[in-house]
Design a protein around this motif. Structure first.
Motif, mmCIF file in Angstrom:
data_model
loop_
_atom_site.group_PDB
_atom_site.id
_atom_site.type_symbol
_atom_site.label_atom_id
_atom_site.label_comp_id
_atom_site.label_asym_id
_atom_site.label_seq_id
_atom_site.Cartn_x
_atom_site.Cartn_y
_atom_site.Cartn_z
ATOM 1 N N LYS A 20 15.133 -4.588 -6.619
ATOM 2 C CA LYS A 20 13.762 -4.911 -6.231
ATOM 3 C C LYS A 20 13.564 -6.414 -6.139
ATOM 4 O O LYS A 20 14.090 -7.172 -6.967
ATOM 5 N N THR A 21 12.807 -6.838 -5.147
ATOM 6 C CA THR A 21 12.299 -8.205 -5.153
ATOM 7 C C THR A 21 10.889 -8.202 -4.582
ATOM 8 O O THR A 21 10.580 -7.465 -3.650
ATOM 9 N N LYS A 22 10.034 -9.011 -5.175
ATOM 10 C CA LYS A 22 8.687 -9.184 -4.629
ATOM 11 C C LYS A 22 8.756 -10.333 -3.629
ATOM 12 O O LYS A 22 9.345 -11.381 -3.936
ATOM 13 N N PHE A 91 13.860 -1.225 2.287
ATOM 14 C CA PHE A 91 12.530 -0.994 2.860
ATOM 15 C C PHE A 91 11.497 -1.878 2.191
ATOM 16 O O PHE A 91 11.710 -2.397 1.090
ATOM 17 N N LYS A 92 10.395 -2.061 2.914
ATOM 18 C CA LYS A 92 9.311 -2.920 2.431
ATOM 19 C C LYS A 92 8.090 -2.070 2.123
ATOM 20 O O LYS A 92 7.721 -1.198 2.902
ATOM 21 N N LEU A 93 7.508 -2.334 0.973
ATOM 22 C CA LEU A 93 6.260 -1.682 0.576
ATOM 23 C C LEU A 93 5.181 -2.750 0.495
ATOM 24 O O LEU A 93 5.359 -3.768 -0.189
ATOM 25 N N ARG A 94 4.084 -2.522 1.229
ATOM 26 C CA ARG A 94 2.979 -3.480 1.217
ATOM 27 C C ARG A 94 1.727 -2.795 0.684
ATOM 28 O O ARG A 94 1.320 -1.750 1.182
ATOM 29 N N THR A 95 1.109 -3.392 -0.325
ATOM 30 C CA THR A 95 -0.104 -2.814 -0.900
ATOM 31 C C THR A 95 -1.342 -3.309 -0.150
ATOM 32 O O THR A 95 -1.268 -4.292 0.592
ATOM 33 N N VAL A 96 -2.481 -2.642 -0.363
ATOM 34 C CA VAL A 96 -3.721 -3.098 0.278
ATOM 35 C C VAL A 96 -4.103 -4.500 -0.156
ATOM 36 O O VAL A 96 -4.775 -5.218 0.576
ATOM 37 N N GLU A 100 3.831 -7.578 -1.472
ATOM 38 C CA GLU A 100 4.942 -6.979 -0.735
ATOM 39 C C GLU A 100 6.205 -6.971 -1.583
ATOM 40 O O GLU A 100 6.551 -7.979 -2.216
ATOM 41 N N PHE A 101 6.862 -5.825 -1.563
ATOM 42 C CA PHE A 101 8.100 -5.634 -2.310
ATOM 43 C C PHE A 101 9.186 -5.150 -1.367
ATOM 44 O O PHE A 101 8.913 -4.350 -0.470
ATOM 45 N N LEU A 102 10.406 -5.601 -1.594
ATOM 46 C CA LEU A 102 11.562 -4.984 -0.963
ATOM 47 C C LEU A 102 12.279 -4.155 -2.022
ATOM 48 O O LEU A 102 12.452 -4.604 -3.163
ATOM 49 N N LEU A 103 12.678 -2.952 -1.625
ATOM 50 C CA LEU A 103 13.458 -2.088 -2.511
ATOM 51 C C LEU A 103 14.746 -1.715 -1.792
ATOM 52 O O LEU A 103 14.748 -1.512 -0.576
ATOM 53 N N GLN A 104 15.831 -1.627 -2.564
ATOM 54 C CA GLN A 104 17.156 -1.477 -1.957
ATOM 55 C C GLN A 104 18.082 -0.679 -2.854
ATOM 56 O O GLN A 104 18.022 -0.783 -4.083
ATOM 57 N N SER A 105 18.952 0.105 -2.214
ATOM 58 C CA SER A 105 20.056 0.755 -2.926
ATOM 59 C C SER A 105 21.281 0.730 -2.030
ATOM 60 O O SER A 105 21.159 0.885 -0.815
#
Ligand code: I3P
Length: 128
Positions: A20-22, A91-96, A100-105
């Motif tokens: 994870k990285t923000k 993938f990138k997750l963006r909150t309202v 923004e976070f990137l998550l990876q495996s």
């Protein structure tokens, strides 16, 4: 009776280790800092705990410790973002709120399952 006979305890949807990285806070870009994170999806929230390998094994469980951070998935956006990293399966997750976070495996099946599970929760909340 079941542990959730009152229906008030949110369901554990998924838990596991991801990188994870923000990358943004409130819309402001942050410098990347990738770290392994124990990710727990419960109800409408994605919670990030310290890598359990670096601490005792029960401490990630909800109620036993505070997450390092927690993301409300209502109104969040999810997208594949391999162009944002030299790593694969990102993938990138963006909150309202513009976090923004990137998550990876490294494991394709692992990241695909996380993507579809988080997307299902976001879609369910969109319909409420
Ligand atoms: C960053 C670090 C990240 C890398 C990022 C670098 O350097 O190597 O792992 O992201 O690339 O800037 P530093 O540690 O000096 O901050 P990826 O692993 O996701 O490629 P970027 O700047 O192209 O995002």
């Amino acid at each position: 009776s079941s542990p959730d006979s009152d229906g008030m305890t949110p369901e554990l949807e998924k838990a596991g280790l991801l990188n994870k990285t923000k990358i943004a806070e409130g819309g402001r870009k942050l410098r990347k800092n990738w770290n392994p994170s124990w990710v727990v999806l419960v109800g409408n929230s994605l919670m990030f705990f310290k890598d359990p390998k670096t601490q005792n094994s029960d401490s990630w469980k909800p109620g036993n410790s505070c997450p390092e951070s927690s993301v409300d998935l209502r109104g969040a956006q999810l997208q594949w973002a391999n162009e944002l990293s030299s790593k694969k399966n990102v993938f990138k997750l963006r909150t309202v709120t513009g976090n923004e976070f990137l998550l990876q495996s490294d494991t394709d099946s692992v990241i695909r399952e996380w993507y579809s599970t988080i997307l299902k929760v976001i879609d369910r909340l969109d319909k409420e």
